[in-house]
Scaffold this active site. Structure first.
Site, PDB file in Angstrom:
ATOM      1  N   GLU A 245      -5.418  -2.067  16.742  1.00 39.34           N
ATOM      2  CA  GLU A 245      -6.156  -3.320  16.598  1.00 39.34           C
ATOM      3  C   GLU A 245      -7.394  -3.103  15.746  1.00 39.34           C
ATOM      4  OE1 GLU A 245      -7.405  -6.842  19.216  1.00 39.34           O
ATOM      5  OE2 GLU A 245      -6.690  -5.251  20.565  1.00 39.34           O
TER       6      GLU A 245
ATOM      7  N   ASP B 156      -8.501   0.834   4.583  1.00 42.03           N
ATOM      8  CA  ASP B 156      -8.846  -0.552   4.894  1.00 42.03           C
ATOM      9  C   ASP B 156      -9.416  -1.143   3.623  1.00 42.03           C
ATOM     10  OD1 ASP B 156      -8.587  -2.325   7.257  1.00 42.03           O
ATOM     11  OD2 ASP B 156     -10.631  -2.835   6.680  1.00 42.03           O
TER      12      ASP B 156
ATOM     13  N   LYS C 237       0.843  -1.199   0.000  1.00 42.77           N
ATOM     14  CA  LYS C 237       0.000   0.000   0.000  1.00 42.77           C
ATOM     15  C   LYS C 237       0.881   1.254   0.000  1.00 42.77           C
ATOM     16  CE  LYS C 237      -3.811  -1.695   2.957  1.00 42.77           C
ATOM     17  NZ  LYS C 237      -4.561  -1.374   4.207  1.00 42.77           N
TER      18      LYS C 237
ATOM     19  N   HIS D  10      -9.069  -0.213  -7.189  1.00 32.20           N
ATOM     20  CA  HIS D  10      -9.910   0.258  -6.079  1.00 32.20           C
ATOM     21  C   HIS D  10      -9.218   1.386  -5.311  1.00 32.20           C
ATOM     22  CE1 HIS D  10      -7.121  -2.754  -4.848  1.00 32.20           C
ATOM     23  NE2 HIS D  10      -7.479  -2.808  -3.580  1.00 32.20           N
ATOM     24  N   ARG D  11      -7.919   1.234  -5.070  1.00 31.87           N
ATOM     25  CA  ARG D  11      -7.170   2.259  -4.313  1.00 31.87           C
ATOM     26  C   ARG D  11      -6.990   3.522  -5.160  1.00 31.87           C
ATOM     27  NH1 ARG D  11      -3.954  -1.013  -2.811  1.00 31.87           N
ATOM     28  NH2 ARG D  11      -5.091  -1.404  -0.898  1.00 31.87           N
TER      29      ARG D  11
HETATM   30  P1  ITT Z   1      -2.518  -1.848   7.301  1.00 30.27           P
HETATM   31  O1  ITT Z   1      -3.713  -2.186   8.161  1.00 30.27           O
HETATM   32  O2  ITT Z   1      -1.275  -1.584   8.074  1.00 30.27           O
HETATM   33  O3  ITT Z   1      -2.832  -0.776   6.295  1.00 30.27           O
HETATM   34  P2  ITT Z   1      -3.038  -4.470   6.140  1.00 30.27           P
HETATM   35  O4  ITT Z   1      -2.394  -5.255   5.053  1.00 30.27           O
HETATM   36  O5  ITT Z   1      -3.290  -5.195   7.423  1.00 30.27           O
HETATM   37  O6  ITT Z   1      -2.146  -3.152   6.403  1.00 30.27           O
HETATM   38  P3  ITT Z   1      -5.871  -4.285   5.651  1.00 30.27           P
HETATM   39  O7  ITT Z   1      -6.248  -4.674   7.015  1.00 30.27           O
HETATM   40  O8  ITT Z   1      -6.633  -3.179   4.969  1.00 30.27           O
HETATM   41  O9  ITT Z   1      -4.360  -3.816   5.601  1.00 30.27           O
HETATM   42  O10 ITT Z   1      -5.911  -5.577   4.721  1.00 30.27           O
HETATM   43  C1  ITT Z   1      -5.825  -5.433   3.343  1.00 30.27           C
HETATM   44  C2  ITT Z   1      -5.518  -6.768   2.688  1.00 30.27           C
HETATM   45  O11 ITT Z   1      -6.345  -6.914   1.527  1.00 30.27           O
HETATM   46  C3  ITT Z   1      -4.081  -6.818   2.204  1.00 30.27           C
HETATM   47  O12 ITT Z   1      -3.213  -7.317   3.200  1.00 30.27           O
HETATM   48  C4  ITT Z   1      -4.202  -7.718   0.981  1.00 30.27           C
HETATM   49  O13 ITT Z   1      -4.210  -9.060   1.392  1.00 30.27           O
HETATM   50  C5  ITT Z   1      -5.580  -7.369   0.439  1.00 30.27           C
HETATM   51  N1  ITT Z   1      -5.498  -6.263  -0.547  1.00 30.27           N
HETATM   52  C6  ITT Z   1      -5.945  -4.982  -0.402  1.00 30.27           C
HETATM   53  N2  ITT Z   1      -5.641  -4.241  -1.477  1.00 30.27           N
HETATM   54  C7  ITT Z   1      -4.986  -5.056  -2.325  1.00 30.27           C
HETATM   55  C8  ITT Z   1      -4.405  -4.877  -3.594  1.00 30.27           C
HETATM   56  O14 ITT Z   1      -4.384  -3.697  -4.199  1.00 30.27           O
HETATM   57  N3  ITT Z   1      -3.825  -5.927  -4.169  1.00 30.27           N
HETATM   58  C9  ITT Z   1      -3.793  -7.123  -3.558  1.00 30.27           C
HETATM   59  N4  ITT Z   1      -4.293  -7.384  -2.355  1.00 30.27           N
HETATM   60  C10 ITT Z   1      -4.900  -6.353  -1.728  1.00 30.27           C
HETATM   61 NA    NA Z   2      -4.489  -4.265   8.939  1.00 32.62          NA
END
Ligand code: ITT
Ligand code: NA
Length: 200
Positions: free
Chosen positions: A40, A69, A12, A180-181
Site C-alpha cells: 500500500e 515511484d 515500467k 526521468h527513469r
Molecule cells: P508500481 O507501484 O507497481 O510500480 P504504479 O503504476 O502504481 O506501479 P506509481 O505509483 O509510481 O507506479 O505511479 C506511476 C504513474 O505515473 C504511472 O502509473 C503513470 O501514470 C505515471 N508515469 C510514471 N512514469 C511514466 C512514464 O515514463 N510515462 C508515462 N507515465 C508515467
Molecule cells: Na503504485
C-alpha cells in the site's frame, strides 16, 4: 545477475528490462511473483512510497530489491497529479481515463502554461542496509490530444521539447536515453556497486 524490481506496472517493467539489459543484467518484477502482496502506497512523497515498495519486498525476499515511484507534475495544477498519477481518475482506472481527466483539467490552460515534468525516485533496498535513493526529472509540456502508441501512462500527452513529439511517439531507446527513469537508472549505476559491496 538478476535485479528484482518491486513493480506491477508492465510499462515500467519493459523499460527497466531494456535499461538494465544494456548493462548485462536480467530483471524480474512482481509480475513474476504473483504470490507477493500489494504494498500500500501510504506515503506522502515519491521517496516514501518507493521506500515502502522496495523495503517491504526486500524484507520478504531477503535480498536486494529496487522500486520506482514516479509521476507527472503539471505546473498549472500545482504539481498534480504527482504521487497520485497512477490513480488520478480513481483506483484501477485505465491510462486513457487518467489522460482524459488531465486534458479536462487543462481545458482552459494556454499553451505557454502547459509545462510539466515527469519525476522518478528509485530506491534500492537490501536487508540490514540503509537504502540507496536516486531521483531525476524530465521536463516537457502537456499536449491537447493524445498522440503515439509507445510507452505507457501519460506518454501520449507529454510533449518532449527537443523532439517536438510526445514521449509515446519516441522509440523505446529514444525515451530511455532521456527520460526521468533512464536518467535515474544512470545515476543509480554510478553508485550501486559500492553500495552493494559495503557491508554497513
Ligand atoms: P508500481 O507501484 O507497481 O510500480 P504504479 O503504476 O502504481 O506501479 P506509481 O505509483 O509510481 O507506479 O505511479 C506511476 C504513474 O505515473 C504511472 O502509473 C503513470 O501514470 C505515471 N508515469 C510514471 N512514469 C511514466 C512514464 O515514463 N510515462 C508515462 N507515465 C508515467
Ligand atoms: Na503504485
Amino acid at each position: 545477475q538478476t535485479i528484482v524490481i518491486a513493480t506491477r506496472n508492465p510499462g515500467k517493467a519493459k523499460e527497466f528490462a531494456a535499461l538494465f539489459g544494456k548493462e548485462g543484467y536480467q530483471t524480474k518484477t512482481l509480475l513474476d511473483y504473483p504470490e507477493l502482496p500489494d504494498v500500500e502506497e501510504t506515503g506522502t512523497t515519491f521517496e516514501e512510497n518507493a521506500r515502502l515498495k522496495a523495503e517491504t519486498i526486500a524484507q520478504i525476499l531477503q535480498q536486494p530489491v529496487l522500486a520506482d515511484d514516479s509521476g507527472l507534475a503539471v505546473d498549472a495544477l500545482n504539481g498534480m497529479p504527482g504521487i497520485f498519477s497512477a490513480r488520478f481518475a480513481g483506483e484501477r482506472k485505465s491510462d486513457a481515463a487518467n489522460n482524459a481527466k488531465l486534458l479536462h483539467e487543462l481545458t482552459d490552460v494556454s499553451d505557454e502554461k502547459r509545462t510539466a515534468h515527469f519525476h522518478c525516485t528509485l530506491v534500492f533496498a537490501a536487508p540490514q542496509k540503509e537504502s540507496l535513493v536516486v531521483e531525476a526529472d524530465w521536463n516537457g509540456r502537456i499536449g491537447r490530444i493524445p498522440q503515439g502508441e509507445n510507452g505507457f501512462g501519460y506518454d501520449p500527452l507529454f510533449i518532449v521539447p527537443d523532439f517536438n513529439k510526445t514521449s509515446a511517439e519516441l522509440s523505446n531507446d529514444e525515451k530511455n536515453a532521456i527520460s526521468h527513469r533512464g536518467m535515474a537508472v544512470q545515476k543509480l549505476e554510478k553508485v550501486w556497486k559500492n553500495w552493494l559491496e559495503d557491508n554497513q
